[in-house]
Design a protein around this motif. Structure first.
Motif, PDB file in Angstrom:
ATOM      1  N   THR A  83      14.117 -11.586   1.858  1.00  0.00           N
ATOM      2  CA  THR A  83      14.543 -10.499   2.118  1.00  0.00           C
ATOM      3  C   THR A  83      13.815 -10.133   3.927  1.00  0.00           C
ATOM      4  O   THR A  83      13.203 -10.511   3.706  1.00  0.00           O
ATOM      5  CB  THR A  83      14.535  -9.496   1.153  1.00  0.00           C
ATOM      6  OG1 THR A  83      15.143  -8.331   1.314  1.00  0.00           O
ATOM      7  CG2 THR A  83      12.886  -9.240   1.088  1.00  0.00           C
ATOM      8  N   THR A  84      14.317  -9.269   4.558  1.00  0.00           N
ATOM      9  CA  THR A  84      14.259  -8.613   5.373  1.00  0.00           C
ATOM     10  C   THR A  84      13.579  -6.638   5.107  1.00  0.00           C
ATOM     11  O   THR A  84      13.988  -6.486   4.846  1.00  0.00           O
ATOM     12  CB  THR A  84      15.320  -8.342   6.663  1.00  0.00           C
ATOM     13  OG1 THR A  84      15.176 -10.058   6.871  1.00  0.00           O
ATOM     14  CG2 THR A  84      15.191  -7.957   7.784  1.00  0.00           C
ATOM     15  N   VAL A  85      12.997  -6.583   5.393  1.00  0.00           N
ATOM     16  CA  VAL A  85      12.069  -5.490   5.200  1.00  0.00           C
ATOM     17  C   VAL A  85      11.469  -5.039   6.361  1.00  0.00           C
ATOM     18  O   VAL A  85      10.833  -5.892   7.304  1.00  0.00           O
ATOM     19  CB  VAL A  85      10.739  -5.293   4.041  1.00  0.00           C
ATOM     20  CG1 VAL A  85      11.181  -6.377   2.822  1.00  0.00           C
ATOM     21  CG2 VAL A  85       9.288  -6.471   4.163  1.00  0.00           C
ATOM     22  N   THR A  86      10.743  -3.421   6.365  1.00  0.00           N
ATOM     23  CA  THR A  86      10.536  -2.652   7.208  1.00  0.00           C
ATOM     24  C   THR A  86       9.759  -1.972   6.333  1.00  0.00           C
ATOM     25  O   THR A  86       9.832  -1.525   5.509  1.00  0.00           O
ATOM     26  CB  THR A  86      11.769  -1.551   7.860  1.00  0.00           C
ATOM     27  OG1 THR A  86      13.440  -2.664   8.263  1.00  0.00           O
ATOM     28  CG2 THR A  86      10.861  -1.228   8.692  1.00  0.00           C
ATOM     29  N   ILE A  87       8.967  -1.627   7.246  1.00  0.00           N
ATOM     30  CA  ILE A  87       6.880  -1.001   6.610  1.00  0.00           C
ATOM     31  C   ILE A  87       6.879  -0.208   7.418  1.00  0.00           C
ATOM     32  O   ILE A  87       6.601  -0.451   8.697  1.00  0.00           O
ATOM     33  CB  ILE A  87       5.874  -2.115   6.831  1.00  0.00           C
ATOM     34  CG1 ILE A  87       6.408  -3.175   5.812  1.00  0.00           C
ATOM     35  CG2 ILE A  87       4.510  -0.828   6.139  1.00  0.00           C
ATOM     36  CD1 ILE A  87       5.195  -4.178   5.541  1.00  0.00           C
ATOM     37  N   GLN A  88       6.919   1.300   7.393  1.00  0.00           N
ATOM     38  CA  GLN A  88       6.505   2.246   7.981  1.00  0.00           C
ATOM     39  C   GLN A  88       5.868   3.350   7.789  1.00  0.00           C
ATOM     40  O   GLN A  88       5.221   3.366   6.561  1.00  0.00           O
ATOM     41  CB  GLN A  88       7.775   3.381   8.184  1.00  0.00           C
ATOM     42  CG  GLN A  88       8.591   2.091   9.465  1.00  0.00           C
ATOM     43  CD  GLN A  88      10.579   2.958   9.106  1.00  0.00           C
ATOM     44  OE1 GLN A  88      10.306   3.952   8.164  1.00  0.00           O
ATOM     45  NE2 GLN A  88      10.044   3.822  10.463  1.00  0.00           N
ATOM     46  N   ALA A 122       8.204  -9.252  -4.979  1.00  0.00           N
ATOM     47  CA  ALA A 122       7.993  -9.265  -2.881  1.00  0.00           C
ATOM     48  C   ALA A 122       6.614  -8.864  -2.889  1.00  0.00           C
ATOM     49  O   ALA A 122       5.991  -8.128  -2.706  1.00  0.00           O
ATOM     50  CB  ALA A 122       8.783  -8.456  -2.459  1.00  0.00           C
ATOM     51  N   ASP A 123       5.551  -9.997  -2.518  1.00  0.00           N
ATOM     52  CA  ASP A 123       4.657  -9.154  -1.945  1.00  0.00           C
ATOM     53  C   ASP A 123       4.155  -8.481  -0.531  1.00  0.00           C
ATOM     54  O   ASP A 123       4.188 -10.304   0.251  1.00  0.00           O
ATOM     55  CB  ASP A 123       3.120 -10.270  -2.189  1.00  0.00           C
ATOM     56  CG  ASP A 123       1.756 -10.452  -1.841  1.00  0.00           C
ATOM     57  OD1 ASP A 123       1.786  -9.343  -1.643  1.00  0.00           O
ATOM     58  OD2 ASP A 123       0.701 -10.876  -2.251  1.00  0.00           O
ATOM     59  N   MET A 124       3.859  -7.794   0.166  1.00  0.00           N
ATOM     60  CA  MET A 124       4.015  -7.278   1.319  1.00  0.00           C
ATOM     61  C   MET A 124       2.593  -6.758   1.351  1.00  0.00           C
ATOM     62  O   MET A 124       1.497  -6.039   2.345  1.00  0.00           O
ATOM     63  CB  MET A 124       4.923  -5.982   1.592  1.00  0.00           C
ATOM     64  CG  MET A 124       6.073  -6.715   1.734  1.00  0.00           C
ATOM     65  SD  MET A 124       7.163  -5.311   0.994  1.00  0.00           S
ATOM     66  CE  MET A 124       6.917  -5.308  -0.336  1.00  0.00           C
ATOM     67  N   GLN A 125       1.912  -6.619   0.539  1.00  0.00           N
ATOM     68  CA  GLN A 125      -0.044  -6.436   0.762  1.00  0.00           C
ATOM     69  C   GLN A 125      -0.602  -6.466   1.976  1.00  0.00           C
ATOM     70  O   GLN A 125      -1.687  -5.756   2.672  1.00  0.00           O
ATOM     71  CB  GLN A 125      -1.064  -6.807  -0.549  1.00  0.00           C
ATOM     72  CG  GLN A 125      -0.293  -5.944  -2.198  1.00  0.00           C
ATOM     73  CD  GLN A 125      -1.078  -6.251  -2.744  1.00  0.00           C
ATOM     74  OE1 GLN A 125      -1.497  -6.227  -3.607  1.00  0.00           O
ATOM     75  NE2 GLN A 125      -1.029  -7.139  -3.350  1.00  0.00           N
ATOM     76  N   ASN A 126      -0.576  -8.100   2.612  1.00  0.00           N
ATOM     77  CA  ASN A 126      -1.302  -8.061   4.142  1.00  0.00           C
ATOM     78  C   ASN A 126      -0.748  -8.277   5.211  1.00  0.00           C
ATOM     79  O   ASN A 126      -0.983  -8.469   5.847  1.00  0.00           O
ATOM     80  CB  ASN A 126      -1.919  -9.563   4.021  1.00  0.00           C
ATOM     81  CG  ASN A 126      -2.735  -9.846   2.450  1.00  0.00           C
ATOM     82  OD1 ASN A 126      -2.933  -8.717   2.205  1.00  0.00           O
ATOM     83  ND2 ASN A 126      -2.404 -10.854   1.842  1.00  0.00           N
ATOM     84  N   ASP A 148       0.645  -1.248   0.608  1.00  0.00           N
ATOM     85  CA  ASP A 148      -0.065  -0.057  -0.426  1.00  0.00           C
ATOM     86  C   ASP A 148       0.940   1.766   0.133  1.00  0.00           C
ATOM     87  O   ASP A 148       0.943   1.776   0.736  1.00  0.00           O
ATOM     88  CB  ASP A 148      -1.070  -0.031   1.082  1.00  0.00           C
ATOM     89  CG  ASP A 148      -2.162   1.298   1.713  1.00  0.00           C
ATOM     90  OD1 ASP A 148      -1.727   1.762   0.306  1.00  0.00           O
ATOM     91  OD2 ASP A 148      -2.473   0.968   2.528  1.00  0.00           O
ATOM     92  N   ASP A 149       1.087   1.421  -1.386  1.00  0.00           N
ATOM     93  CA  ASP A 149       2.703   2.676  -0.986  1.00  0.00           C
ATOM     94  C   ASP A 149       1.594   4.243  -1.434  1.00  0.00           C
ATOM     95  O   ASP A 149       2.607   5.350  -1.048  1.00  0.00           O
ATOM     96  CB  ASP A 149       2.828   2.804  -2.484  1.00  0.00           C
ATOM     97  CG  ASP A 149       2.323   3.017  -3.764  1.00  0.00           C
ATOM     98  OD1 ASP A 149       0.647   2.857  -3.277  1.00  0.00           O
ATOM     99  OD2 ASP A 149       2.545   3.106  -5.136  1.00  0.00           O
ATOM    100  N   GLU A 150       0.214   4.320  -0.877  1.00  0.00           N
ATOM    101  CA  GLU A 150      -0.458   5.556  -0.817  1.00  0.00           C
ATOM    102  C   GLU A 150      -0.343   5.929   0.696  1.00  0.00           C
ATOM    103  O   GLU A 150       0.179   6.613   1.183  1.00  0.00           O
ATOM    104  CB  GLU A 150      -1.855   5.578  -0.824  1.00  0.00           C
ATOM    105  CG  GLU A 150      -1.690   5.875  -2.069  1.00  0.00           C
ATOM    106  CD  GLU A 150      -2.691   5.887  -2.317  1.00  0.00           C
ATOM    107  OE1 GLU A 150      -4.300   6.032  -1.466  1.00  0.00           O
ATOM    108  OE2 GLU A 150      -3.609   5.469  -4.314  1.00  0.00           O
TER     109      GLU A 150
END
Length: 464
Positions: free
Chosen positions: A131-136, A99-103, A62-64
């Motif tokens: 891969t290790t991702v950070t979501i903010q 890479a699916d991070m939508q959920n 969710d890039d918004e």
């Protein structure tokens, strides 16, 4: 032969043989490698393997509302399968790594990279596969744009940049809070090499932290308009006002005040060194009927690139005009060559009358010594000439001359008849009076002039 062809089983057998032969022929053309001893006569299909580098990774989230970091831009992919298919995939790369991070929610997560749209028969391995991702949460802030010049030492001699104008001066930056907190400066770069005039350009923006590292943030707009004024060598000079036209009868100029009284000129240092003032600033007196403020254009002198300001304001005050008649104003001779002498023919006294016109205050202060009348004979040769009389005097006083020209005789000092000019003066009606005055002042004249008899008589005439 006819019996064989009429036998159904025989025909089927022949068809099988021909099919096998055709299969062998086709596969032999595709893989024409020699058979080894003991190898089957019927070839099997070949496989191949290839590693593809720098395959882009697509991130889905969710890039918004969120910002994701940690997703690699590219990965390496190993593909394996039939030779012909591997060859096609290597050329087209018609698959996607994502890479699916939508959920996923905010925080740190391990995400498996996956592939889709992979050609049938191909097995695919991704490196790295996790891969290790950070979501903010996404944050927006506003920052000013700074301009940085480079190649400033290569700007043309004598020129320098002034404060740049950036439009817009502030931009919006979007990113994660921890990245935005690291922002130190947003810069636009301008090249000054060989510049000698104003710069107008579009410039891409770059975001840096305090260590000079570029930060991965979204800037809007990412390109700004920049104007950089360029100044050349300059010099402040006064200007000379030339009055044209005539004032209405009955009024005279009391004062003229120019604002500013000096202007700044820009150009090469050579041009500026030779320029002491600006000439040709015209004030049209026909436009003045009362106290007034008039905008007057400043002309651009030869070789000057710019003058600032281009117009000045003239504040003019007028008053009732009065007149004063001044008699016996002496006329001096300027520009006389060393090998010539000058004698006035008409008027023989070398004097004339003028009428001064100005305000009451200016006229009351006016004295004969304030007035300088002269003729310029610098471009004249021996002989008799009509020469225009010119007058210098106090500012804001105008003159009406009893005569605009006088007749003067120029004689060579090497003349064969040195008494000629003396005789001419003896024949004039004023000779006796001049001679008497000459006798009275001879002692003074000898001390002051130390000149020939002819020159003493000439100076006596001026003193009458």
């Amino acid at each position: 032969m006819d019996k064989i062809l009429n036998n159904r089983w025989a025909v089927k057998f022949l068809a099988l043989v021909f099919a096998l032969l055709l299969y062998v022929a086709v596969n032999t053309a595709q893989a024409p490698s020699p058979k080894k001893i003991g190898e089957s006569f019927f070839p099997t299909s070949t496989t191949d393997e290839a590693t593809l580098t720098d395959i882009p990774v697509k991130a889905y989230y969710d890039d918004e509302n969120y910002v994701v970091t940690g997703v690699p831009e590219t990965v390496n992919v190993t593909i394996k399968g039939p030779t012909s298919t591997v060859k096609t995939v290597r050329q087209t790369k018609n698959f996607e790594i994502y890479a699916d991070m939508q959920n996923l929610t905010t925080g740190t997560h391990k995400v498996e990279l996956k592939a889709r749209d992979v050609s049938k028969g191909i097995t695919l391995t991704i490196n790295p596969s996790v891969t290790t991702v950070t979501i903010q949460e996404k944050t927006t802030a506003e920052f000013p744009v700074e301009t940085e010049f480079y190649n400033q030492n290569k700007i043309k001699d004598g020129y320098s940049p002034e404060q740049p104008i950036v439009n817009p001066k502030n931009v919006t930056v979007t990113g994660s809070k921890d990245v935005i907190d690291k922002i130190s400066v947003i810069k636009a770069f301008v090249n000054l090499e060989d510049v000698d005039q104003q710069i107008q350009k579009e410039a891409k923006l770059t975001v840096y932290d305090s260590s000079g590292n570029e930060l991965p943030v979204e800037v809007s707009p990412s390109v700004v308009d920049i104007t950089v004024p360029i100044t050349s060598p300059s010099k402040k000079v006064p200007f000379k006002v030339e009055r044209t036209g005539n004032l209405p009868d009955g009024i005279s100029i009391s004062s003229i005040e120019a604002s500013p009284s000096e202007v700044t000129v820009y150009g090469s240092q050579k041009v500026l060194d030779a320029l002491d003032f600006i000439d040709g600033v015209k004030l049209d007196l026909n436009k003045i009927k009362d106290d007034a403020e008039i905008d007057v254009d400043i002309p651009l002198p030869d070789g000057v690139k710019k003058v600032s300001p281009e117009t000045v304001k003239m504040k003019i005050k007028v008053a009732t005009a009065e007149e004063k008649k001044i008699d016996n104003v002496p006329i001096s001779v300027v520009g006389l060559s060393k090998d010539l002498t000058a004698d006035f023919v008409s008027p023989s006294s070398g004097r004339f009358t003028l009428t001064a016109k100005g305000t009451k205050n200016a006229i009351n202060k006016l004295k004969a010594s304030d007035i300088e009348a002269y003729i310029n004979v610098g471009d004249l040769n021996e002989g008799t000439h009509e020469v225009k009389v010119q007058v210098n005097g106090p500012q804001n006083v105008t003159w009406t001359l009893s005569r605009s020209e006088v007749k003067v005789k120029l004689t060579s000092t090497d003349s064969d008849d040195p008494s000629a000019s003396t005789q001419d003066r003896k024949d004039s009606p004023d000779h006796n009076e001049q001679e008497e005055k000459s006798k009275e002042d001879s002692t003074q004249d000898k001390a002051k002039k130390g000149s020939s008899q002819r020159q003493r008589m000439k100076e006596d005439t001026k003193e009458d």
